[in-house]
Write a protein that holds these residues in place. Structure first.
Motif, PDB file in Angstrom:
ATOM      1  N   LEU A   1     -11.095 -14.263  51.883  1.00  0.00           N
ATOM      2  CA  LEU A   1      -9.607 -13.980  51.621  1.00  0.00           C
ATOM      3  C   LEU A   1      -8.939 -15.344  51.649  1.00  0.00           C
ATOM      4  CD1 LEU A   1      -8.556 -10.880  53.376  1.00  0.00           C
ATOM      5  CD2 LEU A   1      -8.829 -11.074  50.871  1.00  0.00           C
ATOM      6  N   LEU A   2      -9.311 -16.215  52.691  1.00  0.00           N
ATOM      7  CA  LEU A   2      -8.682 -17.372  52.941  1.00  0.00           C
ATOM      8  C   LEU A   2      -9.169 -18.418  51.793  1.00  0.00           C
ATOM      9  CD1 LEU A   2      -8.640 -18.039  56.907  1.00  0.00           C
ATOM     10  CD2 LEU A   2      -6.765 -17.430  55.184  1.00  0.00           C
ATOM     11  N   ASP A   3     -10.328 -18.498  51.444  1.00  0.00           N
ATOM     12  CA  ASP A   3     -10.824 -19.130  50.602  1.00  0.00           C
ATOM     13  C   ASP A   3     -10.375 -19.000  49.201  1.00  0.00           C
ATOM     14  OD1 ASP A   3     -12.913 -21.295  49.420  1.00  0.00           O
ATOM     15  OD2 ASP A   3     -13.755 -19.440  48.585  1.00  0.00           O
ATOM     16  N   GLN A   4     -10.164 -17.768  48.917  1.00  0.00           N
ATOM     17  CA  GLN A   4      -9.241 -17.401  47.558  1.00  0.00           C
ATOM     18  C   GLN A   4      -7.902 -17.815  47.536  1.00  0.00           C
ATOM     19  OE1 GLN A   4     -10.868 -16.506  44.629  1.00  0.00           O
ATOM     20  NE2 GLN A   4     -12.776 -16.486  46.145  1.00  0.00           N
ATOM     21  N   VAL A   5      -7.383 -17.593  48.785  1.00  0.00           N
ATOM     22  CA  VAL A   5      -5.964 -18.423  48.759  1.00  0.00           C
ATOM     23  C   VAL A   5      -5.866 -19.815  48.638  1.00  0.00           C
ATOM     24  CG1 VAL A   5      -4.090 -18.578  50.403  1.00  0.00           C
ATOM     25  CG2 VAL A   5      -5.082 -16.390  50.205  1.00  0.00           C
ATOM     26  N   HIS A   6      -6.919 -20.516  49.138  1.00  0.00           N
ATOM     27  CA  HIS A   6      -6.737 -21.947  48.985  1.00  0.00           C
ATOM     28  C   HIS A   6      -7.008 -22.502  47.401  1.00  0.00           C
ATOM     29  CE1 HIS A   6      -7.277 -22.160  53.478  1.00  0.00           C
ATOM     30  NE2 HIS A   6      -6.268 -22.728  53.338  1.00  0.00           N
ATOM     31  N   ARG A   7      -7.858 -21.664  46.702  1.00  0.00           N
ATOM     32  CA  ARG A   7      -8.311 -21.820  45.383  1.00  0.00           C
ATOM     33  C   ARG A   7      -7.008 -21.483  44.625  1.00  0.00           C
ATOM     34  NH1 ARG A   7     -14.408 -19.957  44.190  1.00  0.00           N
ATOM     35  NH2 ARG A   7     -15.379 -20.805  45.880  1.00  0.00           N
ATOM     36  N   GLY A   8      -6.087 -20.981  45.081  1.00  0.00           N
ATOM     37  CA  GLY A   8      -4.996 -20.637  44.284  1.00  0.00           C
ATOM     38  C   GLY A   8      -5.074 -19.297  43.646  1.00  0.00           C
ATOM     39  N   ASN A   9      -5.969 -18.538  44.084  1.00  0.00           N
ATOM     40  CA  ASN A   9      -6.167 -17.145  43.347  1.00  0.00           C
ATOM     41  C   ASN A   9      -5.146 -15.967  44.020  1.00  0.00           C
ATOM     42  OD1 ASN A   9      -7.900 -17.951  41.565  1.00  0.00           O
ATOM     43  ND2 ASN A   9      -9.610 -17.987  43.158  1.00  0.00           N
ATOM     44  N   ARG A  10      -4.051 -16.055  44.571  1.00  0.00           N
ATOM     45  CA  ARG A  10      -3.386 -15.300  45.118  1.00  0.00           C
ATOM     46  C   ARG A  10      -1.982 -15.082  44.328  1.00  0.00           C
ATOM     47  NH1 ARG A  10      -0.427 -15.962  51.101  1.00  0.00           N
ATOM     48  NH2 ARG A  10       0.906 -17.323  49.621  1.00  0.00           N
ATOM     49  N   MET A  11      -1.455 -14.040  44.156  1.00  0.00           N
ATOM     50  CA  MET A  11       0.067 -13.788  43.547  1.00  0.00           C
ATOM     51  C   MET A  11       0.774 -12.931  44.233  1.00  0.00           C
ATOM     52  SD  MET A  11      -1.469 -12.918  39.533  1.00  0.00           S
ATOM     53  CE  MET A  11      -1.476 -11.435  39.692  1.00  0.00           C
ATOM     54  N   GLY A  12       1.620 -13.376  45.163  1.00  0.00           N
ATOM     55  CA  GLY A  12       2.398 -12.608  46.011  1.00  0.00           C
ATOM     56  C   GLY A  12       1.426 -12.121  47.157  1.00  0.00           C
ATOM     57  N   HIS A  13       1.387 -11.012  47.252  1.00  0.00           N
ATOM     58  CA  HIS A  13       0.575 -10.332  48.583  1.00  0.00           C
ATOM     59  C   HIS A  13      -0.606  -9.871  48.034  1.00  0.00           C
ATOM     60  CE1 HIS A  13       3.451 -10.675  51.651  1.00  0.00           C
ATOM     61  NE2 HIS A  13       4.381 -10.293  50.910  1.00  0.00           N
ATOM     62  N   THR A  14      -0.876 -10.130  46.685  1.00  0.00           N
ATOM     63  CA  THR A  14      -2.303  -9.499  46.132  1.00  0.00           C
ATOM     64  C   THR A  14      -3.078 -10.800  45.734  1.00  0.00           C
ATOM     65  OG1 THR A  14      -3.257  -7.895  44.727  1.00  0.00           O
ATOM     66  CG2 THR A  14      -1.597  -8.968  43.942  1.00  0.00           C
ATOM     67  N   LEU A  15      -4.181 -10.526  45.315  1.00  0.00           N
ATOM     68  CA  LEU A  15      -5.108 -11.466  44.749  1.00  0.00           C
ATOM     69  C   LEU A  15      -5.343 -11.198  43.375  1.00  0.00           C
ATOM     70  CD1 LEU A  15      -7.543 -11.646  47.540  1.00  0.00           C
ATOM     71  CD2 LEU A  15      -6.110 -13.302  47.286  1.00  0.00           C
TER      72      LEU A  15
ATOM     73  N   TRP B   1     -11.321 -11.187  43.320  1.00  0.00           N
ATOM     74  CA  TRP B   1     -11.921  -9.986  43.819  1.00  0.00           C
ATOM     75  C   TRP B   1     -13.361  -9.851  43.419  1.00  0.00           C
ATOM     76  CZ3 TRP B   1      -9.573  -7.759  47.633  1.00  0.00           C
ATOM     77  CH2 TRP B   1      -8.343  -7.658  47.778  1.00  0.00           C
ATOM     78  N   THR B   2     -13.667 -10.471  42.306  1.00  0.00           N
ATOM     79  CA  THR B   2     -15.144 -10.344  41.749  1.00  0.00           C
ATOM     80  C   THR B   2     -15.848 -11.466  42.550  1.00  0.00           C
ATOM     81  OG1 THR B   2     -14.259  -9.966  39.529  1.00  0.00           O
ATOM     82  CG2 THR B   2     -16.367 -11.065  39.608  1.00  0.00           C
ATOM     83  N   ASP B   3     -15.368 -12.764  42.664  1.00  0.00           N
ATOM     84  CA  ASP B   3     -15.767 -13.628  43.649  1.00  0.00           C
ATOM     85  C   ASP B   3     -15.940 -13.144  44.982  1.00  0.00           C
ATOM     86  OD1 ASP B   3     -15.309 -15.416  41.401  1.00  0.00           O
ATOM     87  OD2 ASP B   3     -13.698 -16.569  42.346  1.00  0.00           O
ATOM     88  N   MET B   4     -15.319 -12.357  45.625  1.00  0.00           N
ATOM     89  CA  MET B   4     -15.534 -11.963  46.875  1.00  0.00           C
ATOM     90  C   MET B   4     -16.475 -10.876  47.221  1.00  0.00           C
ATOM     91  SD  MET B   4     -11.652 -12.025  48.390  1.00  0.00           S
ATOM     92  CE  MET B   4     -11.810 -10.452  49.329  1.00  0.00           C
ATOM     93  N   LEU B   5     -17.065 -10.534  45.869  1.00  0.00           N
ATOM     94  CA  LEU B   5     -18.086  -9.575  46.061  1.00  0.00           C
ATOM     95  C   LEU B   5     -19.665 -10.204  46.575  1.00  0.00           C
ATOM     96  CD1 LEU B   5     -17.926  -7.418  42.715  1.00  0.00           C
ATOM     97  CD2 LEU B   5     -17.361  -6.720  45.135  1.00  0.00           C
TER      98      LEU B   5
END
Length: 79
Positions: free
Chosen positions: A27-41, A46-50
């Motif tokens: 989750l933190l990696d996705q946030v640092h990559r800029g893949n967050r919109m508000g409180h969701t990703l 989600w695909t990357d996190m599989l």
């Protein structure tokens, strides 16, 4: 006659401490990559996190990850 609803063959995921830590790191990696919109990703996040299924060898899908993310937000009381 009446039919009973079909049950899923999938069992409930038992999140271990190691799995929780790995998931939070993802989750933190996705946030640092800029893949967050508000409180969701974003969808791609989600695909990357599989990769969690490769790391732990369990059949996770986006629905399981999103559900667990929602539970974490509730535990942390994020509005």
């Amino acid at each position: 006659g009446t039919q009973t609803p079909a049950r899923s063959n999938r069992t409930r995921t038992n999140w271990t401490l190691a799995m929780e830590c790995y998931f939070i790191d993802l989750l933190l990696d996705q946030v640092h990559r800029g893949n967050r919109m508000g409180h969701t990703l974003k969808k791609q996040a989600w695909t990357d996190m599989l990769t969690v299924q490769c790391h732990f060898g369990s059949p996770y899908d986006k629905k399981v990850l999103k559900s667990h993310y929602g539970k974490l937000l509730c535990i942390l009381r994020v509005p």
